[in-house]
Design an enzyme around this catalytic site. Structure first.
Site, mmCIF file in Angstrom:
data_model
loop_
_atom_site.group_PDB
_atom_site.id
_atom_site.type_symbol
_atom_site.label_atom_id
_atom_site.label_comp_id
_atom_site.label_asym_id
_atom_site.label_seq_id
_atom_site.Cartn_x
_atom_site.Cartn_y
_atom_site.Cartn_z
ATOM 1 N N LYS A 54 0.847 -1.199 0.000
ATOM 2 C CA LYS A 54 0.000 0.000 0.000
ATOM 3 C C LYS A 54 0.878 1.242 0.000
ATOM 4 C CE LYS A 54 -3.806 1.965 2.694
ATOM 5 N NZ LYS A 54 -4.716 1.748 3.808
ATOM 6 N N SER A 57 -9.635 1.680 2.590
ATOM 7 C CA SER A 57 -8.772 2.406 1.678
ATOM 8 C C SER A 57 -7.762 1.521 0.943
ATOM 9 C CB SER A 57 -7.998 3.481 2.455
ATOM 10 O OG SER A 57 -7.249 2.895 3.490
ATOM 11 N N SER A 60 -9.747 -0.686 6.901
ATOM 12 C CA SER A 60 -9.236 -0.545 5.536
ATOM 13 C C SER A 60 -8.718 -1.822 4.916
ATOM 14 C CB SER A 60 -8.102 0.473 5.520
ATOM 15 O OG SER A 60 -8.650 1.719 5.365
HETATM 16 N N1 GLN Z 1 -12.846 4.548 6.535
HETATM 17 C C1 GLN Z 1 -12.131 4.750 7.724
HETATM 18 C C2 GLN Z 1 -11.647 6.175 7.848
HETATM 19 O O1 GLN Z 1 -11.693 6.910 6.908
HETATM 20 C C3 GLN Z 1 -11.035 3.739 7.869
HETATM 21 C C4 GLN Z 1 -9.814 4.011 7.090
HETATM 22 C C5 GLN Z 1 -8.682 3.083 7.414
HETATM 23 O O2 GLN Z 1 -8.880 2.045 8.035
HETATM 24 N N2 GLN Z 1 -7.478 3.459 7.030
HETATM 25 O O3 GLN Z 1 -11.231 6.578 8.902
#
Ligand code: GLN
Length: 509
Positions: free
Chosen positions: A99, A182, A206
């Site tokens: 990532k 994400s 994510s």
């Molecule tokens: N959707 C969540 C956020 O925006 C989780 C994102 C993540 O786990 N990096 O905080």
């Protein structure tokens, strides 16, 4: 391989028409991928030809799915070959997608954001260093939501990540279905077998959410199990490095390689790492040795009842005794998560001011520089986080009413969950509240998609999303299992058992 033969191989591959190429390599099996990678490292000419074809396939797939932020096949191969002793290592032949939030030495670390465009990292993240030491090679930089903030894979600098299953399942519905976020890029790369496994970060789901949408296993370990050194921080109190893989045995091997104490990260814990792979391959050492049980999160309102009932019946079939769980404040986990992450995010992002990190613009004063840079370089999702923090922390009342309250609720939920789980193996819930996420027809506001995954993140407990069945629209659908602290082994073994009963969904067939 001599240069001429190499060029010859490239010419043959390029001469193939694109549909033929994609058709030839689309139904690639995971074991082929590992065999080709392993053969390549042994300098086989045929394997190198196949490897070049694979890299070309990945680039073609990328045009459509936008899963990566750049492949580096040649470099990965050269580096892995330079370390020929890798052949005996546990992850020999494994290719890894990384990532964008994990740093790779001398490579761009842009976090999918305009703020960091052109930034080259001087360090390598510890998790990746450990993987490479175990014989794996980093192949592709996976596309992600900006700084890991987002749930639908649409807040990426390179455009949204298309769900690999959507072409077949939703072609009738005429909508762009994303891979979730994400870490949607990592999940898609694993599902399409561009790489064997992927390393990603999970703050509030994510890793588990895209894993559920594309039908792969996504594991978030306990907080502190894996070093976060060299990972761009979003909310340091919740961030964890997670693993995406197509089967439990690959996941087990990667976990065994990356987990463990790291002196560079003082939040990492000094606990022995079990031989996960051994327990997965010898199922009699798994959960079956004692009576196994799962508590089922009660507050959820599944919008797709049939799929959820099927998930529960799967758990019952592999021998889980199911009981209902009632977690207090379960409806408060999302607001609590929002407050805590926005505060931590604001403090972490203070460094992106154009002076320490970030684009350097020409301005007469520091104030104007901050204002201009942050207006243009941060996306709406990031700005929303920063504004929430400004609101929460601007007054003493706000601090007490929101931040302190959220911390207290987190404490209560954590204690309660730990007590509930002490005599049970796992807590089972849905991974995501909707069967698909689409760009042109948003079914859920962003934060609400995190409703099931943030529970494990707030409590720091390990959690996994395992593909269990298909939803009513024909997309994969995962069940989430949460275990007690540092009991990743139970999750990996349970994933292997579920895969044994249900099989693994495969997009490449
Ligand atoms: N959707 C969540 C956020 O925006 C989780 C994102 C993540 O786990 N990096 O905080």
């Amino acid at each position: 391989m001599c240069r001429n033969r190499r060029i010859c191989a490239q010419v043959i591959i390029l001469a193939l028409p694109q549909p033929a190429l994609v058709a030839l390599f689309y139904p690639i099996r995971a074991c082929w991928l590992k065999a080709i990678n392993a053969l390549c490292l042994k300098r086989s000419d045929v394997a190198l030809t196949l490897f070049l074809a694979l890299s070309l396939r990945a680039e073609r797939l990328d045009w459509y799915f936008r899963m990566s932020a750049g492949h580096d096949f040649e470099r990965a191969l050269t580096r892995a070959r330079a370390r020929q002793r890798n052949r005996k290592r546990s992850l020999f032949g494994f290719s890894v997608s990384v990532k964008e939030l994990l740093l790779l030495k001398d490579r761009f670390a842009e976090a999918s954001s305009m703020m960091l465009s052109g930034f080259v990292s001087a360090h390598e993240s510890e998790a990746l260093t450990r993987l490479k030491r175990a014989g794996a090679s980093a192949l592709c930089r996976a596309n992600a939501d900006e700084f890991g903030i987002g749930s639908d894979g649409s807040a990426c600098a390179r455009g949204y990540i298309v769900n690999a299953w959507a072409r077949t399942a939703c072609s009738l519905v005429q909508e762009v279905v994303t891979a979730g976020g994400s870490s949607g890029g990592c999940a898609t790369a694993v599902a399409l077998r561009v790489s064997t496994v992927a390393l990603a970060t999970d703050t509030g789901g994510s890793v588990r959410q895209p894993a559920s949408y594309v039908g792969v296993i996504g594991l978030k370990p306990s907080y502190g199990r894996c070093s976060r050194w060299g990972v761009l921080a979003y909310a340091s109190g919740l961030d964890q490095v997670g693993v995406l893989a197509r089967n439990a045995s690959d996941c087990a091997r990667v976990c065994a390689a990356v987990f463990g104490k790291d002196l560079k990260d003082w939040t990492s814990v000094d606990l022995p790492v079990p031989k996960f792979e051994f327990y997965v391959s010898n199922s009699r050492f798994g959960l079956t040795r004692r009576s196994i049980s799962a508590i089922v999160l009660k507050q959820q309102t599944p919008c797709f009842k049939r799929a959820w009932t099927y998930c529960l019946s799967t758990l019952a079939r592999i021998g889980f005794e199911l009981t209902d769980a009632n977690v207090p404040f379960a409806d408060m986990v999302v607001p609590c998560y929002s407050v805590l992450t926005s505060v931590e995010c604001c403090s972490n992002f203070a460094r992106y001011n154009g002076i320490r990190f970030g684009l350097r613009l020409r301005e007469v004063s520091a104030f104007l520089l901050y204002k201009k840079l942050r207006t243009v370089a941060f996306s709406a999702e990031v700005k929303r986080k920063l504004f929430t923090c400004a609101y929460v922390l601007s007054t003493r009342l706000g601090y007490e009413q929101y931040y302190l309250k959220a911390q207290r609720i987190r404490f209560v939920i954590k204690n309660c969950l730990i007590t509930r789980l002490c005599d049970r193996n796992v807590l089972a819930s849905l991974s995501v509240p909707a069967s698909r996420l689409s760009v042109n027809n948003k079914l859920q506001p962003n934060v609400l998609t995190d409703v099931y995954t943030v529970l494990a993140s707030l409590t720091g407990l390990p959690s996994v999303s395992v593909p269990t069945c298909f939803s009513e629209v024909g997309l994969p659908f995962g069940i989430q299992l949460i275990a007690s602290a540092y009991k990743e082994l139970e999750l990996i073994v349970a994933s292997a058992m579920i895969a044994r009963v249900n099989g693994v969904p495969s997009v490449c067939r």
